[in-house]
Design an enzyme around this catalytic site. Structure first.
Site, short mmCIF file in Angstrom:
data_model
loop_
_atom_site.label_atom_id
_atom_site.label_comp_id
_atom_site.label_asym_id
_atom_site.label_seq_id
_atom_site.Cartn_x
_atom_site.Cartn_y
_atom_site.Cartn_z
N HIS A 1 0.78 -1.23 -0.04
CA HIS A 1 -0.01 0.01 0.05
C HIS A 1 0.91 1.26 0.02
O HIS A 1 1.98 1.28 0.51
CB HIS A 1 -0.77 0.10 1.37
N GLU B 1 1.24 3.98 1.83
CA GLU B 1 1.66 4.33 3.08
C GLU B 1 2.77 3.54 3.44
O GLU B 1 3.83 3.82 4.10
CB GLU B 1 0.40 4.06 4.24
N CYS C 1 -2.48 -0.05 7.42
CA CYS C 1 -1.74 1.15 7.20
C CYS C 1 -1.66 2.14 8.53
O CYS C 1 -0.73 2.42 8.75
CB CYS C 1 -2.01 2.06 5.93
#
Length: 152
Positions: free
Chosen positions: A47, A49, A80
């Site tokens: 992801h 992040e 995240c």
């Protein structure tokens, strides 16, 4: 947020959901960048992040990012949100709310739970419409107008 939006648009080249993130040091310099790379890498943890936090930790030579700000175009998911707590990020700025999988106020509120040992300042809704529009455009292109999904 502009730099995070630029990162989000980079995800489009690999058909990843366009979410982008940057990590800023206390002076406001970018020390980490990332965009979704799950499709590109086959990594379920890629992801935006997580990618940006890894980049910032590498730049810093350590995992503690307590004086840093994570700026991301979409409200972080549970994974995240946990990652930014683990990195001790001091401030989170995000754009669009994620009503299906958000973990910073929409569905859950992981970062403001009193039990973790650290607190995170949260600034929500920054350029939310612009961040939402990038996501909406991606999903409408894949599924047709009016059909959306929170995170891919």
């Amino acid at each position: 947020m502009g730099l995070a939006l630029d990162e989000a648009r980079l995800a489009l080249a690999t058909d990843d959901v366009p979410v982008g993130a940057v990590v800023l040091d206390p002076a406001g310099a970018v020390i980490g960048r990332g965009h979704n790379l799950r499709e590109a890498t086959g990594d379920p943890l890629a992801h935006a992040e997580v990618v940006a936090l890894r980049d910032a930790a590498a730049a810093r030579g350590g995992w503690r990012l307590d004086d840093c700000t994570l700026v991301v175009t979409l409200e972080p998911c549970t994974m995240c949100a946990g990652a930014l707590l683990a990195a001790r990020v001091g401030r989170l700025v995000f754009g669009a709310w994620d009503e299906k999988a958000g973990a910073v106020g929409s569905v859950l509120d992981v970062v403001r739970d009193r039990r973790p040992p650290t607190g995170v300042e949260v600034v929500a809704g920054v350029r939310a419409e612009e961040c939402s529009a990038v996501l909406r455009g991606f999903f409408e292109g894949r599924r047709g107008p009016g059909v959306t999904r929170a995170r891919g």
